[in-house]
Structures are given as C-alpha cells and as structure tokens.
Design an enzyme around this catalytic site. Structure first.
Site, PDB file in Angstrom:
ATOM      1  CB  SER A 374      21.612 -11.854 -31.401  1.00 48.34           C
ATOM      2  OG  SER A 374      20.275 -12.228 -31.150  1.00 48.34           O
ATOM      3  CE  LYS A 417      19.628  -9.907 -27.503  1.00 48.10           C
ATOM      4  NZ  LYS A 417      20.530 -10.148 -28.646  1.00 48.10           N
TER       5      LYS A 417
END
Length: 526
Positions: A374, A417
């Site tokens: 990611s 996040k």
C-alpha cells in the site's frame, strides 16, 4: 450374594463390597426418545473423544479397576442418532483422537465405544466390549473458511465424508430493502437481549457503523456479534442514567469508550510524534520525502499512523534498492511493490535508452517487519520528486499501491489511515490545512468519523482521490505532470520533462565517464 455373611467377614475393610447388589438385574438406558416428537438436534460444545462416542467408566475396588454394563455412558453420537449433530471444527481438531474417531464412525456407519487407553495399551484392566450401534446421522461442522480449505486440501477423507459446503456471506448490499431488514434485525436483537428500544437516529448510527465494519459505504456487515456488543454497551449507558431509550449519542459514546479502552498503543505513538522522537513533517515541503500511511492492528483494534518515506537518486545502473528488503525487514508483498514501481519507472522514462539511475528507498524510523504494497505509490512519489528535484508538500500524506501502468490501486484500512494522519496533524499543526491522497477505487470504502467529515466541510482537511501517479504528483508538487507531444517529448518545465532531462544527464555523465576511462587505459574498443 444374598446369603448372610459370617460375623468375621463384616469386620474386613472391604466388607462394603460384599453386600448384596442388584446391579446385574438393572437396565442401563443410555438414550431415551420417549418425549421427543422430532428428530434430535444436538450441539456438542466439548467434542472430546468420550463426549462423541461414549465411554466405559471404571470403579476402583480393593486396588483394582472394575466395570459393568451400568457404567456404559452415551456420547453425542448416541444422543443425536437419527438426527443432527453440530460441532465446532476448531474445537474438534484440538481434541486428541476425536477427529479420527469421528471419521471412523462415519465410514463404518456404526458407533463402537473404544477406550484409547486400551487401544494404545496404556493400562491393562478388564473392560467391556459393547456391541456397535448402527448410526444414521447428519454431522454439521461449523468454523472458519481457512479450516475448510486446509482440510479439503490435506485430508482426503474430509472431501468424501463432508461433501456439502455452505459458505455464508459476511456482508450484504446496502440497499433500501436490506436497510429496512437490517433495522428489523437490530430491533429483534434488542428485544431478545432485553435492551432498551432505539431511536431512529440511533438506528441510523448503528447502520452507519455496520458499513464501517464492512469497510464499504455500499455494504452492511453481517457480523452480528460486533453489533450485539455495541447495543449492549449503549444499553448499559442508558441504564446508568435511568433513561428509557437508546439515542444516537449513546451509540457514539459506546464507540468512543471502546476506542479509549484500546487506544493506549496508538496514543503512545502519537506522543512520540508530537515530541519529535518520531520525525514526521506536516508543514513545509521537501524533495524526495513524503508521508506514507500505514495501519497497525492489535487485539482487534486498528489505527493508522504516518511514516516518513525518503528516496535518494544518483548515477547508477538502473538499480532501485529497497533498504528494508536488503536487511530482511521487508516482506515479499512489499518487495513486489518496489519491483513494480521500478518496472514502471523504466518503461516510462527509459524505453529506448538505458536507465542510468541508482536509487534507494526506505521507511524512516521503522524497526520492525514491513509488509504490504500500500506504500508503493508513496515510494514512487518520493522517487520521482528526487529525480525531478521538486519538493513535495509535507501537508499531504499518501496511500495506494501502484501497477506497471502508473495507476493507483485500492488498499485496505483506508479509514484508519486517513484518521491517523488527521489526528497527527491535529496535534502538530492544529491551525493548518492538510490532506491525503488516496486511490479513486477507495472512494466507496470511505466511512470517516464525524471529526474528519467536519474538517473536510470547513476546508481544513482534504481527501483527494486520484487515478494515476501523474495526478498525485501534480497535487503534491503544484507542477503539471506534462504530456508527450507529437514527437514524444515532454514539456521542459513539467514534472515528466524534468525527470527525462535528469535521466538524460545521468546517461550522458555515464557515457563521458566510460569514454574517459577507456582512453585512460588505451582500450579503443571499449
């Protein structure tokens, strides 16, 4: 047995065992179906060998173990014979001998009570051998998908004995009809558990949280255990205040309380960032440096945390060094992401000429294992920034994996996040304007907290959804990415134009160095 004993026998220590006994004339009914009107359905929560196939118990008399037919005890298979038996597969596999015994019973279609102690000669005593009982039963194993796949792959008996698989959905579409059904499920659970009724706003908040559990604003989670826990905690708060209805504020408070109980590791990390121990910049700009977003999950609690990602470039042979991989702290998926961005870089900027570049990438101040792709998009942004010598705004953070065509791909934990970077910015620069760049494919997964949504509405926090690396670089640097003209050239003042110019300079420097080195050694063929 029924004759009177001499007086001297009555004084012996074992005289109690010599009294008349009618046990041999009794009947040991191990299973009775007299009161049942339908086929039995049994759930065995402790599937040990004896609890499944039965047991022959023993008594200790004068130092010896003895038994008789009245000590034959039934198992779950006896009790469920002619009906259904439900077993948790994980518990079954954890019990010694139980799994093999169950398969043996199903193959033979009869229940034979056997003691593993006798089978493996662990003890030597007189026991019974009851006749096997014919078995007609349906066994239902429940458990995780992983256990099903492992047993199907590695146990040939499993695929023959358990041929019907039922894979239950964990999510469902968040349509109007399903939302109404979900509302009824909430009401049913509240009534079943004796909870206070919920207001319409509270039900709406629970449904919103369900979508967050599913990590998709178009889906609803079917994990009713989490839903039940949330309702019970909210009900506890209502009872403490002696109110008659669960409101939206109670649901919010229950969620906040759970987060508070689990957030100690997150808070300690945020404190290290706030005091400068962990170096994160959320102001200014810097070339070759970007804030990447990662997620940590501990004990069922997930939170996001930013990490500084840096890149350095120089003349070389087209090698991109992943420092985490070199020191064996990078996992295979992370290494795959770095290789993909390396392939993208070479195909886009060095299609016809050698890539005379050497670069290094690293997650700064990470001392554990790094896994996942990611951050490959953030690593590529840092690399391009270093090549173009263009500073990146540190008010932004980036997440998303990249493919060989420069497209940003969806990643997991997107809400955690974003919220993690928002919390860090709130501590380090509460009056500033910040934002994150995410893949456009992640937009449907956004289920952000009310604090983040309010900041977005006020314009102090932004969430940019991009499709390509070029789009992200334009936001991070404020410079156009640039498109190739008819001759295949990029504008000189664009990001791509500056990168091509730098790579050409590297190639020319390598050519000049090789030529000078050859002349110095008198090798005209080099």
């Amino acid at each position: 047995d029924f004759l009177s004993k001499p007086e001297e026998m009555e004084n012996l220590p074992f005289a109690m065992y010599l009294t008349p006994s009618f046990e041999r004339y009794s009947v040991n009914v191990i299973v009775s179906r007299e009161a049942e009107e339908a086929a039995p359905m049994l759930v065995e929560n402790n599937p040990t060998l004896h609890n499944l196939v039965g047991d022959i118990e023993h008594l200790s008399q004068i130092g010896a173990l003895i038994t008789n037919f009245t000590l034959i005890k039934p198992g779950a298979l006896h009790k469920a014979n002619g009906g259904y038996l439900v077993i948790d597969i994980r518990k079954l596999l954890m019990e010694p001998f139980a799994w093999e015994a169950l398969k043996r019973v199903l193959r033979a279609k009869e229940i034979r009570i056997e003691s593993p102690a006798q089978q493996y000669s662990l003890i030597s005593t007189v026991t019974l051998e009851p006749e096997p009982i014919p078995l007609e039963i349906k066994i239902v194993l429940v458990g995780e998908r992983l256990l099903y796949y492992l047993l199907y792959e590695y146990d040939p008996d499993f695929r023959e004995l358990f041929k019907v698989a039922a894979d239950f959905e964990e999510e469902m579409e968040r349509s109007d009809a399903n939302t109404m059904l979900y509302t009824q499920v909430i009401a049913t659970m509240a009534g079943k558990d004796g909870l206070k009724p919920l207001s319409a706003e509270a039900v709406g908040r629970v449904i919103e949280q369900s979508s967050r559990y599913a990590e998709d604003n178009g889906r609803l989670s079917m994990h009713l255990g989490s839903l039940s826990d949330l309702l019970k905690e909210a009900d506890y708060l209502v009872n403490a205040e002696q109110r008659t209805r669960i409101e939206k504020a109670d649901i919010e408070k229950a969620l906040e309380s759970k987060e508070y109980r689990m957030s100690r590791p997150r808070d300690r990390l945020y404190e290290r960032i706030a005091d400068g121990t962990l170096m994160i910049n959320v102001t200014g700009s810097a070339a070759g440096q970007v804030n990447g977003l990662s997620m940590i999950e501990l004990g069922g609690y997930s939170f996001g945390i930013p990490s500084r990602i840096t890149a350095r470039t120089r003349i070389g042979k087209g090698q991109i060094i992943d420092i985490a991989r070199e020191v064996k702290l990078g996992g295979p998926i992370h290494s795959k992401g770095v290789m993909i961005l390396s392939a993208y870089l070479g195909s886009k900027y060095a299609g016809k000429t050698p890539l005379s570049l050497s670069a290094s990438l690293v997650f700064e101040q990470t001392y554990g294992y790094v896994e996942g792709d990611s951050a490959s998009g953030a690593e590529l942004f840092a690399l391009l920034s270093s090549l173009a010598d263009l500073p990146i705004l540190q008010t932004f953070a980036v997440t998303g994996s990249v493919n060989q065509f420069g497209e940003l791909q969806a990643v997991g934990g997107i809400n955690e996040k974003i919220e993690g970077f928002f919390d860090v910015c709130s501590r380090l620069d509460p009056d500033g304007e910040h934002g994150v760049i995410i893949p456009a494919a992640n937009v449907r997964h956004l289920m952000l907290t009310s604090e983040v949504r309010e900041a977005v509405e006020k314009g102090t926090f932004s969430v940019y959804a991009v499709h390509t690396v070029d789009e992200g670089m334009e936001i991070l640097t404020g410079v156009p990415a640039g498109e190739r003209d008819g001759k295949g050239n990029y504008p000189d003042d664009s990001i791509n134009g500056r990168i091509v110019k730098q790579l050409a300079a590297y190639a020319e420097a390598v050519k000049t160095f090789v030529a000078g080195h050859s002349e110095a050694h008198g090798d005209s063929k080099t």
